[in-house]
Structures are given as structure tokens and as C-alpha cells.
Design a protein around this motif. Structure first.
Motif, PDB file in Angstrom:
ATOM      1  N   PHE A  42       0.827  -1.208   0.000  1.00 37.02           N
ATOM      2  CA  PHE A  42       0.000   0.000   0.000  1.00 37.02           C
ATOM      3  C   PHE A  42       0.865   1.263   0.000  1.00 37.02           C
ATOM      4  CE2 PHE A  42      -3.303  -2.901   1.645  1.00 37.02           C
ATOM      5  CZ  PHE A  42      -4.280  -2.620   0.692  1.00 37.02           C
ATOM      6  N   GLN A  43       2.086   1.143   0.481  1.00 39.28           N
ATOM      7  CA  GLN A  43       2.996   2.279   0.457  1.00 39.28           C
ATOM      8  C   GLN A  43       3.294   2.660  -0.994  1.00 39.28           C
ATOM      9  OE1 GLN A  43       6.772   1.622   2.360  1.00 39.28           O
ATOM     10  NE2 GLN A  43       7.230   3.810   2.446  1.00 39.28           N
ATOM     11  N   ASN A  44       3.538   1.657  -1.852  1.00 44.03           N
ATOM     12  CA  ASN A  44       3.758   1.941  -3.261  1.00 44.03           C
ATOM     13  C   ASN A  44       2.524   2.584  -3.890  1.00 44.03           C
ATOM     14  OD1 ASN A  44       5.414  -0.999  -2.955  1.00 44.03           O
ATOM     15  ND2 ASN A  44       6.511   0.735  -3.848  1.00 44.03           N
ATOM     16  N   LEU A  45       1.352   2.108  -3.504  1.00 48.57           N
ATOM     17  CA  LEU A  45       0.115   2.688  -4.023  1.00 48.57           C
ATOM     18  C   LEU A  45      -0.029   4.140  -3.566  1.00 48.57           C
ATOM     19  CD1 LEU A  45      -2.415   2.088  -5.663  1.00 48.57           C
ATOM     20  CD2 LEU A  45      -3.524   1.379  -3.545  1.00 48.57           C
ATOM     21  N   GLY A  46       0.324   4.401  -2.335  1.00 48.41           N
ATOM     22  CA  GLY A  46       0.283   5.782  -1.839  1.00 48.41           C
ATOM     23  C   GLY A  46       1.222   6.685  -2.607  1.00 48.41           C
ATOM     24  N   TYR A  47       2.434   6.197  -2.861  1.00 49.44           N
ATOM     25  CA  TYR A  47       3.381   6.982  -3.653  1.00 49.44           C
ATOM     26  C   TYR A  47       2.868   7.193  -5.069  1.00 49.44           C
ATOM     27  CZ  TYR A  47       6.988   6.546  -0.059  1.00 49.44           C
ATOM     28  OH  TYR A  47       7.710   6.636   1.098  1.00 49.44           O
ATOM     29  N   ALA A  48       2.237   6.178  -5.635  1.00 51.06           N
ATOM     30  CA  ALA A  48       1.700   6.303  -6.988  1.00 51.06           C
ATOM     31  C   ALA A  48       0.640   7.395  -7.051  1.00 51.06           C
ATOM     32  CB  ALA A  48       1.118   4.973  -7.454  1.00 51.06           C
ATOM     33  N   LEU A  49      -0.076   7.608  -5.965  1.00 51.80           N
ATOM     34  CA  LEU A  49      -1.086   8.659  -5.935  1.00 51.80           C
ATOM     35  C   LEU A  49      -0.486  10.024  -5.582  1.00 51.80           C
ATOM     36  CD1 LEU A  49      -3.942   6.682  -4.168  1.00 51.80           C
ATOM     37  CD2 LEU A  49      -3.666   7.132  -6.619  1.00 51.80           C
TER      38      LEU A  49
END
Length: 139
Positions: A42-49
Motif C-alpha cells: 500500500f505504500q507503493n500505491l500511496g506513492y503512486a497517488l
């Protein structure tokens, strides 16, 4: 006005902002792909956003700098209104290059404050004067 955006300084800034905006787009896609891989989180998803927000902020800064430069050329402040000047400033002649070169960098000292007016400020000024004297004396 638009001609001023084609100076070497501005061309370099344009390139810098374009590269930064494109880089944030690539970083967003990279983090999005990482989030969907087996080791993604989810950290990668947060960065993607977040990366597109950084790109939008880069564009905002770019536009703000251009508008500030145009306002400066027109002699306005940031709000778009003419800077306020006193009657004395309007009647005096503009400063010459010689006056600018000989103008002191440090403004003249403020008038002394009486202990009756503001005792705390007077004490603080005495403290600063003592520091200045100790700094000026040879060691």
C-alpha cells in the motif's frame, strides 16, 4: 512580455519544469506498477497517488513564477495592484546607478527607545548593544 520568457534564464527554467513534471509522471507509473507486483504494498500505491500531486505542484509553481515575473515587469506587487507609495516617494527623482552603488547595505539604526516607553525593549536594546561592543572589541 512573452519575449522575456525566451531569455536563457527562462529557457533553462522551462526545461527544468518540463523535466520535473515528466519525471513525476514516470515515477507515478513506476510506483503504480510496483504496487501491483507480488512484492508491492500500500505504500507503493500511496506513492503512486502522490507523484501526480507533486507534478501538479510543479506546474503550479511554474505558472506562479511566470505571473510574478510579468507583475514585476509591470511594476506591480503579487496581488496585481500597484505598490503603494507615499507622496514623498512619488515626488522624488528615481535613484541613479551611482546612488545605488554608494547606498549602504545596512539601514541606519532605529531611534533609541526610552526605558519609560517600553522597558523590555530598552533592556533588550542594551543587551544587543553590549553584544555588539563585545563582538567589536579585539580579543
Amino acid at each position: 512580455m512573452l519575449r522575456s520568457l525566451l531569455t536563457p534564464r527562462w529557457l533553462l527554467l522551462h526545461v527544468l519544469f518540463i523535466v520535473a513534471t515528466i519525471a513525476t509522471g514516470f515515477l507515478a507509473v513506476w510506483q503504480w506498477d510496483r504496487a501491483h507486483e507480488a512484492g508491492g504494498s500500500f505504500q507503493n500505491l500511496g506513492y503512486a497517488l502522490q507523484w501526480p500531486l507533486f507534478g501538479a505542484f510543479t506546474i503550479f509553481l511554474w505558472i506562479k513564477l511566470v505571473r510574478m515575473d510579468f507583475a514585476q515587469q509591470r511594476g506591480e506587487d503579487e496581488t496585481g495592484s500597484e505598490p503603494e507609495t507615499s507622496e514623498e516617494q512619488r515626488t522624488t527623482a528615481p535613484e541613479t546607478a551611482e546612488q545605488r552603488r554608494t547606498r549602504p547595505l545596512v539601514p541606519p539604526p532605529a531611534p533609541p527607545v526610552d526605558a519609560d516607553e517600553d522597558p523590555e525593549l530598552a533592556e533588550y536594546n542594551r543587551y544587543l548593544a553590549g553584544l555588539n561592543e563585545s563582538d567589536q572589541s579585539p580579543s
